[in-house]
Design a protein around this motif. Structure first.
Motif, PDB file in Angstrom:
ATOM      1  N   MET A  17      48.445  47.965  13.850  1.00  0.00           N
ATOM      2  CA  MET A  17      48.012  47.011  13.964  1.00  0.00           C
ATOM      3  C   MET A  17      46.985  46.799  15.250  1.00  0.00           C
ATOM      4  N   LEU A  18      47.345  47.783  16.383  1.00  0.00           N
ATOM      5  CA  LEU A  18      46.416  47.281  17.342  1.00  0.00           C
ATOM      6  C   LEU A  18      44.925  47.800  16.898  1.00  0.00           C
ATOM      7  N   ILE A  19      44.683  48.569  16.339  1.00  0.00           N
ATOM      8  CA  ILE A  19      43.390  48.423  15.955  1.00  0.00           C
ATOM      9  C   ILE A  19      42.787  47.478  14.684  1.00  0.00           C
ATOM     10  N   SER A  20      43.268  47.262  14.074  1.00  0.00           N
ATOM     11  CA  SER A  20      42.824  46.045  12.535  1.00  0.00           C
ATOM     12  C   SER A  20      42.794  44.865  12.930  1.00  0.00           C
ATOM     13  N   ASP A  21      44.117  44.629  13.921  1.00  0.00           N
ATOM     14  CA  ASP A  21      44.245  43.127  14.544  1.00  0.00           C
ATOM     15  C   ASP A  21      43.507  42.921  15.659  1.00  0.00           C
ATOM     16  N   VAL A  22      42.881  43.527  16.221  1.00  0.00           N
ATOM     17  CA  VAL A  22      42.159  43.316  17.647  1.00  0.00           C
ATOM     18  C   VAL A  22      41.329  42.058  18.496  1.00  0.00           C
ATOM     19  N   ASN A  23      40.660  42.222  16.858  1.00  0.00           N
ATOM     20  CA  ASN A  23      39.712  40.854  16.791  1.00  0.00           C
ATOM     21  C   ASN A  23      39.581  40.219  15.895  1.00  0.00           C
ATOM     22  N   ALA A  24      41.094  40.088  14.764  1.00  0.00           N
ATOM     23  CA  ALA A  24      41.356  38.992  13.787  1.00  0.00           C
ATOM     24  C   ALA A  24      41.960  37.627  14.492  1.00  0.00           C
ATOM     25  N   ILE A  25      41.440  36.307  13.747  1.00  0.00           N
ATOM     26  CA  ILE A  25      41.700  35.794  14.524  1.00  0.00           C
ATOM     27  C   ILE A  25      42.765  34.100  13.010  1.00  0.00           C
ATOM     28  N   PRO A  26      43.586  33.937  13.233  1.00  0.00           N
ATOM     29  CA  PRO A  26      44.678  33.461  12.176  1.00  0.00           C
ATOM     30  C   PRO A  26      43.910  32.009  11.630  1.00  0.00           C
ATOM     31  N   ALA A  27      43.551  31.787  11.010  1.00  0.00           N
ATOM     32  CA  ALA A  27      43.042  30.630  10.321  1.00  0.00           C
ATOM     33  C   ALA A  27      44.182  30.195   8.784  1.00  0.00           C
ATOM     34  N   THR A  28      43.908  29.328   8.084  1.00  0.00           N
ATOM     35  CA  THR A  28      44.106  29.173   6.800  1.00  0.00           C
ATOM     36  C   THR A  28      43.299  28.985   5.787  1.00  0.00           C
ATOM     37  N   GLY A 106      40.044  14.766   7.439  1.00  0.00           N
ATOM     38  CA  GLY A 106      40.335  14.106   5.771  1.00  0.00           C
ATOM     39  C   GLY A 106      41.124  14.167   4.932  1.00  0.00           C
ATOM     40  N   SER A 107      40.091  15.707   4.276  1.00  0.00           N
ATOM     41  CA  SER A 107      39.950  15.954   3.047  1.00  0.00           C
ATOM     42  C   SER A 107      41.553  16.265   2.617  1.00  0.00           C
ATOM     43  N   THR A 108      41.330  16.053   1.435  1.00  0.00           N
ATOM     44  CA  THR A 108      42.968  16.579   0.557  1.00  0.00           C
ATOM     45  C   THR A 108      43.787  17.926   1.387  1.00  0.00           C
ATOM     46  N   GLY A 109      45.034  16.979   1.991  1.00  0.00           N
ATOM     47  CA  GLY A 109      45.926  18.221   2.517  1.00  0.00           C
ATOM     48  C   GLY A 109      45.579  18.349   4.454  1.00  0.00           C
ATOM     49  N   GLY A 110      44.962  18.020   4.485  1.00  0.00           N
ATOM     50  CA  GLY A 110      44.533  18.262   5.586  1.00  0.00           C
ATOM     51  C   GLY A 110      44.426  19.154   6.114  1.00  0.00           C
ATOM     52  N   TRP A 111      44.120  20.236   5.546  1.00  0.00           N
ATOM     53  CA  TRP A 111      43.970  21.347   5.731  1.00  0.00           C
ATOM     54  C   TRP A 111      42.858  21.637   6.964  1.00  0.00           C
ATOM     55  N   CYS A 112      41.759  20.835   6.697  1.00  0.00           N
ATOM     56  CA  CYS A 112      40.162  20.693   7.648  1.00  0.00           C
ATOM     57  C   CYS A 112      40.276  19.713   8.938  1.00  0.00           C
ATOM     58  N   ASP A 113      41.333  19.311   9.021  1.00  0.00           N
ATOM     59  CA  ASP A 113      41.421  18.277   9.885  1.00  0.00           C
ATOM     60  C   ASP A 113      41.157  19.106  11.599  1.00  0.00           C
ATOM     61  N   MET A 114      40.469  18.095  12.667  1.00  0.00           N
ATOM     62  CA  MET A 114      40.963  18.955  13.956  1.00  0.00           C
ATOM     63  C   MET A 114      42.304  19.074  14.526  1.00  0.00           C
ATOM     64  N   PRO A 115      43.000  20.181  14.609  1.00  0.00           N
ATOM     65  CA  PRO A 115      42.088  21.592  15.194  1.00  0.00           C
ATOM     66  C   PRO A 115      41.913  22.530  14.685  1.00  0.00           C
ATOM     67  N   ARG A 116      42.427  21.868  13.515  1.00  0.00           N
ATOM     68  CA  ARG A 116      43.067  23.204  12.421  1.00  0.00           C
ATOM     69  C   ARG A 116      41.865  24.850  12.469  1.00  0.00           C
ATOM     70  N   SER A 117      42.000  25.579  11.948  1.00  0.00           N
ATOM     71  CA  SER A 117      40.729  25.914  11.819  1.00  0.00           C
ATOM     72  C   SER A 117      41.076  27.330  10.644  1.00  0.00           C
ATOM     73  N   HIS A 118      39.651  26.626   9.013  1.00  0.00           N
ATOM     74  CA  HIS A 118      39.850  26.444   7.968  1.00  0.00           C
ATOM     75  C   HIS A 118      39.244  26.899   7.643  1.00  0.00           C
ATOM     76  N   PHE A 119      38.799  27.659   6.551  1.00  0.00           N
ATOM     77  CA  PHE A 119      38.033  27.733   5.201  1.00  0.00           C
ATOM     78  C   PHE A 119      37.976  27.411   4.510  1.00  0.00           C
ATOM     79  N   ASP A 120      37.167  25.952   3.998  1.00  0.00           N
ATOM     80  CA  ASP A 120      37.466  26.111   2.341  1.00  0.00           C
ATOM     81  C   ASP A 120      36.181  26.759   1.585  1.00  0.00           C
ATOM     82  N   LEU A 121      36.280  27.791   0.277  1.00  0.00           N
ATOM     83  CA  LEU A 121      36.083  28.592  -0.052  1.00  0.00           C
ATOM     84  C   LEU A 121      35.284  28.348  -0.947  1.00  0.00           C
TER      85      LEU A 121
END
Length: 243
Positions: A17-28, A106-121
């Motif tokens: 967990m320490l090795i794999s998550d040291v640089n990981a940042i949560p988002a959606t 203002g995109s659908t669902g509000g996922w991209c609204d500030m201050p969210r970190s979000h990727f629309d892939l």
């Protein structure tokens, strides 16, 4: 299982967990653009044909990540960690995508609204993380180096009194913070970011051979001297050096 064995397994898990998550940042993450990614082929970064840069492995960013276009061209490693809705599971592994667009407030669902970190892939990219029926997934991400084939590309647009240059196919960190241009009869001229990765100057440089200097967000600079001969035309693309 003995107490000693249990302790060893716990320690190994904690180390992982320490090795794999040291640089990981949560988002959606969600997806758009259709199952062939054709709907992602243009965007606010200014790239005229996104699918030629990194195929369908591209993403729009929420405003918090997009940062006024400064993140255009950056590469992100993304891994699905959980799915909040339905009975589907994350797929194993991770993907690397290039930032090519803005997912607006203002995109659908509000996922991209500030201050969210979000990727629309792009949908084909999302399909490597989870089945599309998931809709939205919780992810972890980190910035990674961009692997590019060939040199940095310079697409010259505009007219004599407003030269605009699209800078793309940038390796290394991928995002550009400064661009300068030099004519064969001029000094170096600092260009202004118009939007995304489009850089502009009002200096007339027609009839001069052109050199470009590109600075990335990690502070490194690469110069491409004489990349365009004096007979260059608007609408042409030239290939320079690479990071």
């Amino acid at each position: 299982m003995t107490t000693c064995t249990t302790y060893m397994w716990i320690m190994l898990l904690l180390m992982h967990m320490l090795i794999s998550d040291v640089n990981a940042i949560p988002a959606t993450a969600t997806f758009y653009g259709g199952n062939d990614a054709s709907g992602t082929n243009t965007g606010s970064c200014g790239y005229p044909n996104v699918l030629t840069i990194d195929g369908p492995m591209n993403t729009a960013l929420s405003g918090a990540l997009y940062n006024g276009g400064e993140a255009c061209g950056a590469c992100f490693k993304i891994q699905c960690v959980s799915i909040p809705y339905g009975n589907v599971q994350c797929l194993p592994g991770s993907i690397v995508v290039t930032a090519t667009n803005l997912c607006p407030q203002g995109s659908t669902g509000g996922w991209c609204d500030m201050p969210r970190s979000h990727f629309d892939l792009a949908e084909p990219a999302f399909q490597h993380l989870a089945p599309p029926v998931a809709g939205v997934v919780n992810v972890e991400y980190e910035r990674v180096s961009c692997l590019r084939s060939g040199g940095i590309r310079f697409l010259i647009q505009g007219h004599p009194y407003f030269m605009q240059v699209l800078v793309y196919n940038v390796g290394g960190v991928g995002d550009v913070t400064a661009v300068s241009v030099k004519g064969s009869s001029s000094n170096w001229i600092q260009m202004d970011r118009n939007w995304g990765q489009l850089w502009a100057t009002g200096t007339v440089l027609d009839g001069q051979a052109l050199s470009f200097s590109v600075t990335a967000s990690d502070g490194r600079t690469v110069a491409s001297n004489g990349v365009a001969d004096s007979d260059w035309q608007y609408g042409q693309t030239f290939e320079g050096n690479q990071f």
